[in-house]
Write an enzyme that holds these catalytic residues in place. Structure first.
Site, PDB file in Angstrom:
ATOM      1  N   LEU A   1      26.902  71.900 -46.399  1.00 13.68           N
ATOM      2  CA  LEU A   1      26.689  72.231 -44.931  1.00 13.68           C
ATOM      3  C   LEU A   1      25.395  71.815 -44.605  1.00 13.68           C
ATOM      4  O   LEU A   1      24.709  71.328 -43.602  1.00 13.68           O
ATOM      5  CB  LEU A   1      27.041  73.444 -44.679  1.00 13.68           C
ATOM      6  CG  LEU A   1      28.413  73.859 -44.684  1.00 13.68           C
ATOM      7  CD1 LEU A   1      28.695  75.200 -44.299  1.00 13.68           C
ATOM      8  CD2 LEU A   1      29.389  73.107 -43.676  1.00 13.68           C
TER       9      LEU A   1
ATOM     10  N   GLY B   1      17.626  76.987 -50.817  1.00 12.03           N
ATOM     11  CA  GLY B   1      18.596  76.469 -51.563  1.00 12.03           C
ATOM     12  C   GLY B   1      19.624  75.599 -50.755  1.00 12.03           C
ATOM     13  O   GLY B   1      19.401  75.070 -49.706  1.00 12.03           O
TER      14      GLY B   1
ATOM     15  N   LYS C   1      25.571  80.405 -49.306  1.00 12.51           N
ATOM     16  CA  LYS C   1      24.256  79.982 -49.549  1.00 12.51           C
ATOM     17  C   LYS C   1      23.765  80.457 -51.105  1.00 12.51           C
ATOM     18  O   LYS C   1      23.926  81.354 -51.444  1.00 12.51           O
ATOM     19  CB  LYS C   1      23.076  80.580 -48.678  1.00 12.51           C
ATOM     20  CG  LYS C   1      21.770  80.081 -48.837  1.00 12.51           C
ATOM     21  CD  LYS C   1      20.731  81.126 -48.019  1.00 12.51           C
ATOM     22  CE  LYS C   1      20.982  80.776 -46.544  1.00 12.51           C
ATOM     23  NZ  LYS C   1      19.873  81.548 -45.948  1.00 12.51           N
TER      24      LYS C   1
ATOM     25  N   ASP D   1      10.900  85.002 -37.983  1.00 14.61           N
ATOM     26  CA  ASP D   1      10.819  83.541 -38.334  1.00 14.61           C
ATOM     27  C   ASP D   1      11.828  83.052 -37.466  1.00 14.61           C
ATOM     28  O   ASP D   1      12.695  82.340 -37.514  1.00 14.61           O
ATOM     29  CB  ASP D   1      11.440  83.228 -39.691  1.00 14.61           C
ATOM     30  CG  ASP D   1      11.096  81.693 -40.232  1.00 14.61           C
ATOM     31  OD1 ASP D   1      10.184  81.241 -39.508  1.00 14.61           O
ATOM     32  OD2 ASP D   1      11.608  81.260 -41.136  1.00 14.61           O
TER      33      ASP D   1
END
Length: 362
Positions: free
Chosen positions: A80, A86, A112, A209
Site C-alpha cells: 500500500l 518500513g 506495517k 508530526d
C-alpha cells in the site's frame, strides 16, 4: 503487563516470541521515552468527540507467520505504501475474531512492517503500541494488533480505503479528482477533533508530526490521524512544555520547537495551521519547483491572508465558486491565529473545532 503507557525498560533488540492467538496489554519490552502513563483507569475527553483512554490496551498479538499468511508472503502486489518506518501491506483477517484469514477472504487490514535498518524503528513502533493501544476516538486510526518476534516488528491497523489526505489534496488530475471545499472542511474538522481529544485527555498528548500524509480517509472521507511514532506525553504539573530532540517534518514544525526543542501542546496547533493553509491553497508547504517567492508557502501566503482582495491569490483555483467570501475570510483568519509565532497566542484545538464548524455552516 501493566497499565497504558507505563514506563518500561528499553529493549532495542527485541527477541521475544509472540503468542499467535492471544490479546494482550502493551508488550513488556517497551522502549518508549514518553515517561509517564496516561491513566490507571479509562476516561473520556469531553468536547472532542466521544473518545476515551482505555485502562489497558486490548490488542491482538500475531505471530510473524500469521501476518506472512495474511499478506500472501508480503508480495509486492499487496504493498500500500513505503515510508521511513518500513512498508505497509494489505492483509486479511477474520472480521469477528481478528484471526489471520486466507488471502483475499475476510476483513481488509493494513499491516506495517518495520524496516530493519530504521534507527528509530523500535522506539517508534513501541510508541504506536503505547498510544494507539490506549487511545480510542473516532478520528484516530484504530490499531488492532502487533507482532514482536525475533527482529520482526509489525503493526496491524484498520484499513482506510481512500488512503492519505496528501494523495487527494496535492494530486493534479481531472476536476472530479479534486477535493471539494466542503470535503476539505470536513476532513480538517475531523482531524481537529482528533487533536483536541489528544490535548484534552487526562494526560495531554502532543502528536508532534501532524501533516497531510498522516491523515487517512475512509470510504466516506471520514478523517483519522495515524502514525503515533513521534507522539509525546505532554507537560505535567506547573510545566508548560516538554524538552525533547527536534523531530518531525520540515515546514510543519513550530518555530519555538525548532529553535529551542521546547514542545508545547500548542506546537501541534501551529502544525494544524500549516495544514489549513495547504487545504485552502491546494499547495504543499514547501516546494522547490515553485517560484522563489512561493517556495515556502507560509512566507508567501501570510501577508496575503488578511487582505480580502489578495486572499483569492492564495485560494485553490480548482474550488473557486464553492465557498462564500465570508467562509474564506474566516478560514484565513483562523489560519493566521494558528500560525502565531508565540504558542500562547494560538487558539486551543477545541476552539479551532468550534470555529471550523461555524465556517462549515456559512
Amino acid at each position: 503487563m501493566g497499565n497504558c503507557l507505563r514506563p518500561r525498560p528499553a529493549d532495542p533488540n527485541p527477541s521475544s516470541k509472540t503468542n499467535p492467538s492471544s490479546t494482550t496489554t502493551a508488550p513488556s519490552t517497551s522502549g518508549t521515552q514518553n515517561g509517564v502513563g496516561l491513566s490507571d483507569s479509562s476516561s473520556s475527553a469531553g468536547e472532542s468527540g466521544y473518545g476515551e483512554i482505555l485502562a489497558t490496551p486490548n490488542l491482538r498479538v500475531y505471530s510473524f507467520s500469521d501476518l506472512k499468511s495474511a499478506t500472501k508472503g508480503f508480495k509486492p502486489e499487496v504493498i500500500l505504501g513505503v515510508g521511513g518506518f518500513g512498508t505497509v501491506y494489505k492483509g486479511w483477517v477474520d472480521e469477528t475474531t481478528l484471526s489471520p484469514s486466507r488471502f483475499g477472504s475476510g476483513m481488509v487490514v493494513a499491516i506495517k512492517r518495520l524496516n530493519r535498518e530504521s534507527v528509530q524503528g523500535f522506539k517508534e513502533w513501541q510508541s504506536e503500541v503505547d498510544f494507539l493501544g490506549c487511545l480510542s476516538h473516532p478520528n484516530l486510526v484504530k490499531l488492532l494488533g502487533y507482532c514482536l518476534e525475533d527482529q520482526e516488528l509489525l503493526l496491524v491497523y484498520e484499513f482506510m480505503q481512500r488512503g492519505s489526505l496528501e494523495n487527494h489534496l496535492f494530486r493534479r488530475g481531472s476536476a472530479t479528482d479534486t477535493l471539494s471545499w466542503d470535503l476539505r472542511l470536513k476532513i480538517v474538522t475531523d482531524s481537529a477533533k482528533g487533536l483536541a481529544f489528544l490535548h484534552t485527555s487526562e494526560k495531554q498528548v502532543i502528536y508532534r508530526d501532524f501533516k497531510a500524509s498522516n491523515i487517512l480517509l475512509d470510504e466516506s472521507y471520514n478523517a483519522k490521524i495515524s502514525d503515533f511514532g513521534l507522539a509525546k506525553v505532554g507537560p505535567s504539573g506547573e510545566n508548560t512544555h516538554v524538552t525533547t530532540q527536534v523531530m518531525g517534518t520540515q515546514g510543519y514544525a513550530a518555530p519555538e520547537y525548532i529553535a529551542t526543542g521546547h514542545l508545547y501542546v500548542k506546537s501541534d496547533v501551529y502544525c494544524f495551521g500549516v495544514l489549513l493553509l495547504e487545504m485552502m491553497s491546494g499547495l504543499r508547504v514547501l516546494d522547490n519547483n515553485r517560484s522563489r517567492e512561493q517556495k515556502n508557502l507560509i512566507n508567501w501566503a501570510k501577508p496575503l491572508l488578511p487582505n480580502k482582495k489578495k486572499l483569492k491569490l492564495v485560494m485553490d483555483a480548482r474550488i473557486e465558486g464553492q465557498y462564500s467570501s465570508k467562509a474564506a475570510t474566516s478560514a484565513a483568519k483562523l489560519t493566521l491565529q494558528c500560525l502565531e509565532e508565540e504558542p500562547k497566542k494560538r487558539p486551543s484545538m477545541e476552539e479551532v473545532v468550534a470555529i471550523l464548524e461555524k465556517i462549515a455552516a456559512m
